[in-house]
Design a protein around this motif. Structure first.
Motif, PDB file in Angstrom:
ATOM      1  N   MET A   1       1.582  45.303  44.194  1.00  0.00           N
ATOM      2  CA  MET A   1       0.534  44.708  43.155  1.00  0.00           C
ATOM      3  C   MET A   1       1.267  44.310  42.058  1.00  0.00           C
ATOM      4  SD  MET A   1      -2.064  47.316  41.420  1.00  0.00           S
ATOM      5  CE  MET A   1      -1.354  48.152  40.123  1.00  0.00           C
ATOM      6  N   VAL A   2       0.870  42.977  41.557  1.00  0.00           N
ATOM      7  CA  VAL A   2       1.147  42.667  40.287  1.00  0.00           C
ATOM      8  C   VAL A   2       0.080  42.783  39.195  1.00  0.00           C
ATOM      9  CG1 VAL A   2       2.136  40.336  39.225  1.00  0.00           C
ATOM     10  CG2 VAL A   2       2.522  40.849  41.586  1.00  0.00           C
ATOM     11  N   LEU A   3       0.368  43.512  38.210  1.00  0.00           N
ATOM     12  CA  LEU A   3      -0.634  43.613  37.203  1.00  0.00           C
ATOM     13  C   LEU A   3      -0.320  42.622  36.043  1.00  0.00           C
ATOM     14  CD1 LEU A   3      -2.747  45.446  35.885  1.00  0.00           C
ATOM     15  CD2 LEU A   3      -1.169  46.628  34.754  1.00  0.00           C
ATOM     16  N   THR A   4      -1.249  41.561  36.007  1.00  0.00           N
ATOM     17  CA  THR A   4      -0.863  40.543  35.037  1.00  0.00           C
ATOM     18  C   THR A   4      -1.686  40.702  33.893  1.00  0.00           C
ATOM     19  OG1 THR A   4      -2.871  39.264  36.180  1.00  0.00           O
ATOM     20  CG2 THR A   4      -0.734  38.900  37.204  1.00  0.00           C
ATOM     21  N   LYS A   5      -1.257  39.555  33.054  1.00  0.00           N
ATOM     22  CA  LYS A   5      -2.021  39.519  31.516  1.00  0.00           C
ATOM     23  C   LYS A   5      -1.654  40.663  30.629  1.00  0.00           C
ATOM     24  CE  LYS A   5      -5.635  36.753  33.479  1.00  0.00           C
ATOM     25  NZ  LYS A   5      -7.182  36.360  33.699  1.00  0.00           N
ATOM     26  N   ILE A   6      -0.512  41.141  30.576  1.00  0.00           N
ATOM     27  CA  ILE A   6      -0.331  42.579  30.114  1.00  0.00           C
ATOM     28  C   ILE A   6      -0.091  41.951  28.487  1.00  0.00           C
ATOM     29  CG2 ILE A   6       0.820  43.742  32.057  1.00  0.00           C
ATOM     30  CD1 ILE A   6       3.622  43.004  30.741  1.00  0.00           C
ATOM     31  N   ASP A   7       0.082  40.803  28.204  1.00  0.00           N
ATOM     32  CA  ASP A   7       0.173  40.312  26.650  1.00  0.00           C
ATOM     33  C   ASP A   7      -1.366  40.477  26.358  1.00  0.00           C
ATOM     34  OD1 ASP A   7      -0.397  37.962  28.792  1.00  0.00           O
ATOM     35  OD2 ASP A   7      -1.125  37.260  26.987  1.00  0.00           O
ATOM     36  N   LEU A   8      -2.225  40.804  27.007  1.00  0.00           N
ATOM     37  CA  LEU A   8      -3.615  41.153  26.504  1.00  0.00           C
ATOM     38  C   LEU A   8      -4.002  42.507  26.130  1.00  0.00           C
ATOM     39  CD1 LEU A   8      -5.694  38.533  28.476  1.00  0.00           C
ATOM     40  CD2 LEU A   8      -4.718  38.145  26.169  1.00  0.00           C
ATOM     41  N   LEU A   9      -3.159  43.407  26.518  1.00  0.00           N
ATOM     42  CA  LEU A   9      -3.358  44.866  26.472  1.00  0.00           C
ATOM     43  C   LEU A   9      -3.856  45.454  25.205  1.00  0.00           C
ATOM     44  CD1 LEU A   9      -0.701  46.352  28.826  1.00  0.00           C
ATOM     45  CD2 LEU A   9      -2.981  46.728  29.193  1.00  0.00           C
ATOM     46  N   PRO A  10      -3.382  44.602  24.091  1.00  0.00           N
ATOM     47  CA  PRO A  10      -3.783  45.277  22.729  1.00  0.00           C
ATOM     48  C   PRO A  10      -5.325  45.006  22.260  1.00  0.00           C
ATOM     49  CG  PRO A  10      -1.644  43.992  22.653  1.00  0.00           C
ATOM     50  CD  PRO A  10      -2.416  44.055  23.907  1.00  0.00           C
ATOM     51  N   TYR A  11      -5.698  43.803  23.180  1.00  0.00           N
ATOM     52  CA  TYR A  11      -7.129  43.484  22.809  1.00  0.00           C
ATOM     53  C   TYR A  11      -8.072  43.912  23.864  1.00  0.00           C
ATOM     54  CZ  TYR A  11      -3.636  40.593  20.570  1.00  0.00           C
ATOM     55  OH  TYR A  11      -2.790  40.025  19.802  1.00  0.00           O
ATOM     56  N   VAL A  12      -7.789  44.583  24.922  1.00  0.00           N
ATOM     57  CA  VAL A  12      -8.837  45.082  25.826  1.00  0.00           C
ATOM     58  C   VAL A  12      -8.681  46.605  26.098  1.00  0.00           C
ATOM     59  CG1 VAL A  12      -8.793  42.862  27.245  1.00  0.00           C
ATOM     60  CG2 VAL A  12      -7.135  44.705  27.656  1.00  0.00           C
ATOM     61  N   GLN A  13      -9.709  46.975  26.755  1.00  0.00           N
ATOM     62  CA  GLN A  13      -9.552  48.681  27.244  1.00  0.00           C
ATOM     63  C   GLN A  13      -9.167  48.800  28.697  1.00  0.00           C
ATOM     64  OE1 GLN A  13     -13.547  49.986  26.248  1.00  0.00           O
ATOM     65  NE2 GLN A  13     -13.107  50.605  24.081  1.00  0.00           N
ATOM     66  N   PHE A  14      -8.045  49.088  28.551  1.00  0.00           N
ATOM     67  CA  PHE A  14      -7.497  49.296  30.236  1.00  0.00           C
ATOM     68  C   PHE A  14      -6.350  50.092  30.066  1.00  0.00           C
ATOM     69  CE2 PHE A  14      -4.672  48.135  33.660  1.00  0.00           C
ATOM     70  CZ  PHE A  14      -5.607  47.759  34.580  1.00  0.00           C
TER      71      PHE A  14
ATOM     72  N   GLN B   1       4.776  48.644  45.797  1.00  0.00           N
ATOM     73  CA  GLN B   1       5.551  48.373  44.620  1.00  0.00           C
ATOM     74  C   GLN B   1       4.441  47.787  43.463  1.00  0.00           C
ATOM     75  OE1 GLN B   1       9.521  47.137  45.309  1.00  0.00           O
ATOM     76  NE2 GLN B   1       9.079  46.914  47.309  1.00  0.00           N
ATOM     77  N   ILE B   2       5.007  48.009  42.192  1.00  0.00           N
ATOM     78  CA  ILE B   2       4.164  47.379  41.132  1.00  0.00           C
ATOM     79  C   ILE B   2       4.967  46.742  40.002  1.00  0.00           C
ATOM     80  CG2 ILE B   2       2.496  48.204  39.297  1.00  0.00           C
ATOM     81  CD1 ILE B   2       1.766  50.723  40.870  1.00  0.00           C
ATOM     82  N   PHE B   3       4.269  45.532  39.732  1.00  0.00           N
ATOM     83  CA  PHE B   3       5.176  44.730  38.735  1.00  0.00           C
ATOM     84  C   PHE B   3       4.036  44.537  37.718  1.00  0.00           C
ATOM     85  CE2 PHE B   3       7.403  43.680  42.614  1.00  0.00           C
ATOM     86  CZ  PHE B   3       8.728  44.188  42.296  1.00  0.00           C
ATOM     87  N   GLN B   4       4.553  44.835  36.512  1.00  0.00           N
ATOM     88  CA  GLN B   4       3.784  44.396  35.139  1.00  0.00           C
ATOM     89  C   GLN B   4       4.204  43.320  34.532  1.00  0.00           C
ATOM     90  OE1 GLN B   4       2.703  47.997  32.768  1.00  0.00           O
ATOM     91  NE2 GLN B   4       3.613  49.152  34.343  1.00  0.00           N
ATOM     92  N   VAL B   5       3.375  42.068  34.618  1.00  0.00           N
ATOM     93  CA  VAL B   5       3.992  41.008  34.171  1.00  0.00           C
ATOM     94  C   VAL B   5       2.788  40.222  33.489  1.00  0.00           C
ATOM     95  CG1 VAL B   5       5.242  40.560  36.326  1.00  0.00           C
ATOM     96  CG2 VAL B   5       2.938  39.328  35.869  1.00  0.00           C
ATOM     97  N   SER B   6       3.581  39.275  32.223  1.00  0.00           N
ATOM     98  CA  SER B   6       2.793  38.220  31.591  1.00  0.00           C
ATOM     99  C   SER B   6       3.039  36.918  31.958  1.00  0.00           C
ATOM    100  CB  SER B   6       2.738  38.360  30.186  1.00  0.00           C
ATOM    101  OG  SER B   6       2.157  37.245  29.379  1.00  0.00           O
ATOM    102  N   ALA B   7       2.609  36.048  32.495  1.00  0.00           N
ATOM    103  CA  ALA B   7       2.698  34.558  32.957  1.00  0.00           C
ATOM    104  C   ALA B   7       2.929  33.739  31.656  1.00  0.00           C
ATOM    105  CB  ALA B   7       1.930  34.048  33.913  1.00  0.00           C
ATOM    106  N   THR B   8       2.302  34.146  30.757  1.00  0.00           N
ATOM    107  CA  THR B   8       2.199  33.669  29.309  1.00  0.00           C
ATOM    108  C   THR B   8       3.481  33.800  28.643  1.00  0.00           C
ATOM    109  OG1 THR B   8      -0.174  33.732  29.241  1.00  0.00           O
ATOM    110  CG2 THR B   8       0.903  33.221  27.333  1.00  0.00           C
ATOM    111  N   THR B   9       3.918  35.019  28.429  1.00  0.00           N
ATOM    112  CA  THR B   9       5.008  35.326  27.372  1.00  0.00           C
ATOM    113  C   THR B   9       6.198  35.410  28.350  1.00  0.00           C
ATOM    114  OG1 THR B   9       4.536  37.704  27.686  1.00  0.00           O
ATOM    115  CG2 THR B   9       3.513  36.599  26.048  1.00  0.00           C
ATOM    116  N   GLY B  10       6.339  35.507  29.546  1.00  0.00           N
ATOM    117  CA  GLY B  10       7.437  35.814  30.596  1.00  0.00           C
ATOM    118  C   GLY B  10       7.663  37.338  30.850  1.00  0.00           C
ATOM    119  N   GLU B  11       6.993  38.284  29.945  1.00  0.00           N
ATOM    120  CA  GLU B  11       7.550  39.721  30.011  1.00  0.00           C
ATOM    121  C   GLU B  11       7.059  40.077  31.477  1.00  0.00           C
ATOM    122  OE1 GLU B  11       6.135  43.934  28.110  1.00  0.00           O
ATOM    123  OE2 GLU B  11       5.047  42.283  27.542  1.00  0.00           O
ATOM    124  N   GLY B  12       8.197  40.747  32.058  1.00  0.00           N
ATOM    125  CA  GLY B  12       8.166  41.546  33.302  1.00  0.00           C
ATOM    126  C   GLY B  12       8.475  40.709  34.619  1.00  0.00           C
TER     127      GLY B  12
END
Length: 238
Positions: A172-185, A202-213
Motif C-alpha cells: 500500500m502506497v499512501l500518497t499526498k502526505i504533504d497535504l496532511l496538515p490541511y486534511v482530516q486523515f 508493506q506500507i510506504f508513505q510518500v509525496s510525489a510532489t515533495t519527494g518525501e518517502g
C-alpha cells in the motif's frame, strides 16, 4: 410462477458465467506471469480509486529512476489518452488500453499490451489499472504484485471498506502526505485498518510532489527487481 423460481436459475447462470470468465482470465494470467518471469521483468498492477495519484506517482518514479531502470507502462482507462500522453512525455514506452464500459483491465488486455511494448529484459512494467477499488481485485493480470495506492484526501477507512483489494495487495502506497496538515486523515488508524485486513502488507508513505518517502519506495522496487534474479525468485522484505 413464483418469482423466486425465475431468479434462482438466473442467479445460477450468472455465477457460472462469472466463473467461466475468471477461469479463462486466470489461464492467460498464468501465461503472462511466465512471460514476465522468463524475462526477469517486474510487473506491477497499480490499483486505486480515481484521483488517488497513481499517474502522478508513476511519472515521478519514472523520472527519478529512468537512468537506472527501464520502465514501460500499460495505461488503462475507460476513455481518453490523457494519462498515456503525460507518461509518454517522460520518454518511457507506453501503450494505452481503453476499456470503454469495462471497469478493469483483464489478463488478455495486458497480454496485448506487453506484446506491443516488447519491454526489455531486467525492467519494470507498470500496469496502471482503471480507477476502481472493487473489480480489479478479482482479476489476476499475471503481475508480480498488486500495489494499492491510497491518498490522504480519501477516508482512512478505505482498507476496511474495500477489504478484498487491500487483502489482494502486497503493498500500500499512501500518497499526498504533504497535504496532511490541511486534511482530516488519521494515518495511524489507516495503517491499523490496512494491517487488520492484510497483516503482511508493506506500507510506504510518500509525496510525489515533495519527494518525501520516495527513497523507501524506490528501494523496494529495486529489491524486487533484484529478487527476480535470485534462484527462488521470491519477493524480499525491506
Amino acid at each position: 410462477m413464483d418469482t423466486s423460481q425465475i431468479h434462482a436459475p438466473m442467479h445460477g447462470t450468472t455465477i457460472s458465467l462469472e466463473q467461466e470468465i475468471l477461469q479463462k482470465n486466470d489461464l492467460i494470467a498464468a501465461q503472462n506471469r511466465g512471460w514476465f518471469k522468463g524475462r526477469q521483468i517486474l510487473a506491477l498492477n497499480l490499483v486505486s480509486s480515481p484521483g488517488a495519484g497513481k499517474t502522478t506517482l508513476l511519472i515521478r518514479t519514472i523520472n527519478d529512476l529512468k537512468a537506472q531502470i527501464p520502465i514501460s507502462v500499460i495505461e488503462g482507462d475507460q476513455e481518453t489518452v490523457n494519462d498515456a500522453q503525460k507518461i509518454k512525455a517522460t520518454g518511457c514506452q507506453v501503450v494505452q488500453i481503453n476499456t470503454g464500459k469495462g471497469c478493469h483491465l483483464d489478463a488478455a488486455m495486458v497480454e496485448r499490451g506487453y506484446t506491443e511494448l516488447n519491454p526489455p529484459l531486467d525492467s519494470i512494467v507498470a500496469i496502471e489499472n482503471v480507477g476502481n477499488l472493487v473489480c480489479p481485485a478479482l482479476f489476476d493480470l499475471g503481475e508480480c504484485a498488486k500495489v494499492v495506492i491510497l491518498s490522504v484526501t480519501e477516508g482512512e477507512d478505505k482498507p476496511i471498506k474495500y477489504p478484498y483489494m487491500f487483502r489482494a495487495s502486497e503493498v500500500m502506497v499512501l500518497t499526498k502526505i504533504d497535504l496532511l496538515p490541511y486534511v482530516q486523515f488519521d494515518v495511524d488508524r489507516c495503517i491499523e485498518y490496512a494491517k487488520q485486513v492484510n497483516p503482511h502488507i508493506q506500507i510506504f508513505q510518500v509525496s510525489a510532489t515533495t519527494g518525501e518517502g520516495l527513497e523507501n519506495w524506490y528501494t523496494w522496487l529495486k529489491s524486487q527487481l533484484q529478487s527476480l534474479k535470485a534462484p527462488s525468485g521470491h519477493f524480499l522484505s525491506v
